[in-house]
Design a protein around this motif. Structure first.
Motif, PDB file in Angstrom:
ATOM      1  N   GLY A  27       0.849  -1.193   0.000  1.00  0.00           N
ATOM      2  CA  GLY A  27       0.000   0.000   0.000  1.00  0.00           C
ATOM      3  C   GLY A  27       0.879   1.236   0.000  1.00  0.00           C
ATOM      4  O   GLY A  27       2.008   1.192  -0.494  1.00  0.00           O
ATOM      5  N   ASP A  87      -5.425  -3.922  -0.769  1.00  0.00           N
ATOM      6  CA  ASP A  87      -5.980  -5.182  -0.259  1.00  0.00           C
ATOM      7  C   ASP A  87      -6.711  -5.923  -1.380  1.00  0.00           C
ATOM      8  O   ASP A  87      -6.628  -7.145  -1.490  1.00  0.00           O
ATOM      9  CB  ASP A  87      -6.974  -4.922   0.884  1.00  0.00           C
ATOM     10  CG  ASP A  87      -6.291  -4.371   2.125  1.00  0.00           C
ATOM     11  OD1 ASP A  87      -5.067  -4.577   2.265  1.00  0.00           O
ATOM     12  OD2 ASP A  87      -6.982  -3.722   2.935  1.00  0.00           O
ATOM     13  N   VAL A 106      -9.931   6.354  -9.632  1.00  0.00           N
ATOM     14  CA  VAL A 106      -9.954   5.250  -8.677  1.00  0.00           C
ATOM     15  C   VAL A 106     -10.522   4.050  -9.418  1.00  0.00           C
ATOM     16  O   VAL A 106     -11.560   4.168 -10.064  1.00  0.00           O
ATOM     17  CB  VAL A 106     -10.815   5.590  -7.448  1.00  0.00           C
ATOM     18  CG1 VAL A 106     -10.877   4.406  -6.492  1.00  0.00           C
ATOM     19  CG2 VAL A 106     -10.246   6.817  -6.755  1.00  0.00           C
ATOM     20  N   ASN A 144      -7.238  -0.078  -4.535  1.00  0.00           N
ATOM     21  CA  ASN A 144      -6.997  -0.460  -3.143  1.00  0.00           C
ATOM     22  C   ASN A 144      -6.044  -1.681  -3.084  1.00  0.00           C
ATOM     23  O   ASN A 144      -6.269  -2.676  -3.772  1.00  0.00           O
ATOM     24  CB  ASN A 144      -8.355  -0.785  -2.508  1.00  0.00           C
ATOM     25  CG  ASN A 144      -8.218  -1.267  -1.091  1.00  0.00           C
ATOM     26  OD1 ASN A 144      -7.750  -2.373  -0.852  1.00  0.00           O
ATOM     27  ND2 ASN A 144      -8.616  -0.431  -0.162  1.00  0.00           N
ATOM     28  N   ASN A 166      -5.715   4.102  -9.618  1.00  0.00           N
ATOM     29  CA  ASN A 166      -5.317   3.807  -8.257  1.00  0.00           C
ATOM     30  C   ASN A 166      -6.282   2.761  -7.700  1.00  0.00           C
ATOM     31  O   ASN A 166      -7.481   2.977  -7.687  1.00  0.00           O
ATOM     32  CB  ASN A 166      -5.430   5.128  -7.459  1.00  0.00           C
ATOM     33  CG  ASN A 166      -5.050   4.988  -6.009  1.00  0.00           C
ATOM     34  OD1 ASN A 166      -4.434   4.006  -5.609  1.00  0.00           O
ATOM     35  ND2 ASN A 166      -5.422   5.991  -5.220  1.00  0.00           N
ATOM     36  N   GLY A 220      -0.910   4.591   1.369  1.00  0.00           N
ATOM     37  CA  GLY A 220      -1.804   5.714   1.631  1.00  0.00           C
ATOM     38  C   GLY A 220      -1.160   6.850   2.421  1.00  0.00           C
ATOM     39  O   GLY A 220      -1.179   8.009   1.969  1.00  0.00           O
ATOM     40  N   MET A 227     -12.629   6.606   0.068  1.00  0.00           N
ATOM     41  CA  MET A 227     -11.803   6.556  -1.140  1.00  0.00           C
ATOM     42  C   MET A 227     -11.339   7.944  -1.543  1.00  0.00           C
ATOM     43  O   MET A 227     -12.101   8.900  -1.489  1.00  0.00           O
ATOM     44  CB  MET A 227     -12.565   5.886  -2.277  1.00  0.00           C
ATOM     45  CG  MET A 227     -12.489   4.378  -2.159  1.00  0.00           C
ATOM     46  SD  MET A 227     -13.488   3.569  -3.383  1.00  0.00           S
ATOM     47  CE  MET A 227     -15.097   3.816  -2.712  1.00  0.00           C
ATOM     48  N   PRO A 238     -13.392  -3.966   4.497  1.00  0.00           N
ATOM     49  CA  PRO A 238     -12.774  -4.103   3.168  1.00  0.00           C
ATOM     50  C   PRO A 238     -11.694  -5.193   3.150  1.00  0.00           C
ATOM     51  O   PRO A 238     -11.619  -5.992   2.214  1.00  0.00           O
ATOM     52  CB  PRO A 238     -12.152  -2.722   2.924  1.00  0.00           C
ATOM     53  CG  PRO A 238     -12.909  -1.795   3.815  1.00  0.00           C
ATOM     54  CD  PRO A 238     -13.328  -2.601   5.003  1.00  0.00           C
ATOM     55  N   LYS A 239     -10.897  -5.226   4.211  1.00  0.00           N
ATOM     56  CA  LYS A 239      -9.851  -6.243   4.310  1.00  0.00           C
ATOM     57  C   LYS A 239     -10.463  -7.637   4.379  1.00  0.00           C
ATOM     58  O   LYS A 239     -10.035  -8.570   3.696  1.00  0.00           O
ATOM     59  CB  LYS A 239      -9.042  -5.984   5.584  1.00  0.00           C
ATOM     60  CG  LYS A 239      -7.555  -6.147   5.384  1.00  0.00           C
ATOM     61  CD  LYS A 239      -6.767  -5.704   6.587  1.00  0.00           C
ATOM     62  CE  LYS A 239      -6.210  -4.317   6.472  1.00  0.00           C
ATOM     63  NZ  LYS A 239      -5.358  -4.059   5.335  1.00  0.00           N
ATOM     64  N   GLU A 286     -11.142  -0.394 -10.064  1.00  0.00           N
ATOM     65  CA  GLU A 286     -11.278  -1.744  -9.526  1.00  0.00           C
ATOM     66  C   GLU A 286     -10.632  -2.689 -10.535  1.00  0.00           C
ATOM     67  O   GLU A 286     -10.438  -2.329 -11.690  1.00  0.00           O
ATOM     68  CB  GLU A 286     -12.743  -2.094  -9.264  1.00  0.00           C
ATOM     69  CG  GLU A 286     -13.649  -1.980 -10.455  1.00  0.00           C
ATOM     70  CD  GLU A 286     -15.120  -2.170 -10.069  1.00  0.00           C
ATOM     71  OE1 GLU A 286     -15.398  -2.571  -8.944  1.00  0.00           O
ATOM     72  OE2 GLU A 286     -15.973  -1.913 -10.930  1.00  0.00           O
TER      73      GLU A 286
END
Ligand code: ARG
Length: 303
Positions: free
Chosen positions: A73, A200, A160, A198, A196, A75, A95, A255-256, A162
């Motif tokens: 990561g 995880d 952002v 996430n 970008n 962030g 987000m 989310p994790k 997926e």
């Protein structure tokens, strides 16, 4: 010269160490040749001592024949730079709103500074690490992720993304040749543009695409906890769903948990949520019977 009592203490210590090594042996044998996707983040990525122990663990895994694939990561590092240059950080539903300029910064930090720092750290400890992003060989295809507003409209928050698909050929090639891939969670859109994603989610999808033996998430928590804040050491996907349904698993963790659950449901044998603040958490989880965190059994594993 040592006294009688110190001899017995030394002997005890030696026998504890020998037991640990003996306990590791069946796991070394069982996991030789398998791939493990490790999500690296949190304190383990910023604390100098934890960084060292992480690097040593990963290199040791490789030396005993396991194939670690790292996804990281970044962030907080992105926030720092944005703040330094005086650009506002805006978040919607957790987000980051990512206009093109912000995306450039995100890519600089993730694919540049953070990725190369981790790669170099592993190499310094004797690994052969190579850092890449999803734009290399366009191996992580992404699409825009829209946020749904309370009025059920789709809101555009910029670059952002997926994961749309992952082509594992490049990673597999690297692994075959003895390299440790270090992946920054940046994907590529249809026009070649950066997204970008996430970390995880990328780690989970990558574990799934590689049909990895394990997905291991290094976090800043001791694992999945029950209502009394006690560690739950082994869980099935059904247990996890029950914990979500009865509200034991709270927002921050969801989310994790979802990323691990998806992986567990799609062929990854076991997924682990472990405490990256514990030195050598990786070795303790992989090479001892009890481990240190929470192990979520894959769909076809025995409870
Ligand atoms: N949190 C746990 N219960 N961990 C058990 C780990 C067992 C074994 N070392 C494995 O990696 O498969």
């Amino acid at each position: 010269m040592s006294t009688d009592s110190s001899i017995s203490l030394d002997t005890m210590e030696a026998s504890t160490k020998a037991n640990i090594l003996a306990e590791a042996l069946p796991y070394i044998r069982r996991f030789s040749g398998v791939t493990m996707v490790i999500k690296y983040g949190g304190n383990a990525m910023t604390d100098p001592q934890l960084k060292e122990s992480f690097a040593k663990d990963v290199v040791l895994l490789k030396l005993v024949g396991i194939h670690p694939v790292i996804v990281h990561g970044g962030g907080p590092q992105i926030n720092d730079l944005l703040q330094k240059i005086g650009k506002d950080n805006q978040f919607i539903q957790g987000m980051r709103v990512t206009d093109n300029e912000t995306m450039n910064i995100v890519e600089m930090v993730l694919g540049g500074c953070v990725n190369k720092e981790i790669t170099s750290l592993l190499n310094q400890h004797g690994g052969h690490a190579v850092g890449i992003t999803g734009r290399d060989n366009h191996f992580i295809k992404a699409r825009k992720l829209y946020v749904s507003t309370p009025e059920n409209a789709r809101q555009d928050i910029g670059q952002v993304g997926e994961v749309e698909s992952i082509d594992t050929a490049l990673i597999e090639e690297m692994v075959e040749h003895g390299y440790i891939p270090v992946v920054a969670p940046v994907g590529v859109g249809e026009q070649g543009e950066a997204f970008n994603i996430n970390a995880d989610v990328v780690a989970g999808k990558l574990a799934e695409s590689l049909q990895a033996e394990k997905l291991i998430m290094l976090t800043n928590t001791i694992g999945v906890l029950d209502k009394n804040q006690q560690l739950l050491s082994r869980l099935t996907p059904a247990d996890i769903n029950a914990l979500i349904a009865d509200g034991t698993l709270q927002n921050g963790m969801l989310p994790k948990i979802n990323a691990t659950l998806q992986a567990a449901m799609h062929g990854v044998h076991n997924t682990h949520i472990i405490d990256g603040r514990v030195p050598h958490a990786l070795l303790l989880e992989i090479f001892t019977d009890k481990g240190v965190g929470t192990m979520i059994l894959g769909q076809n594993e025995q409870a």
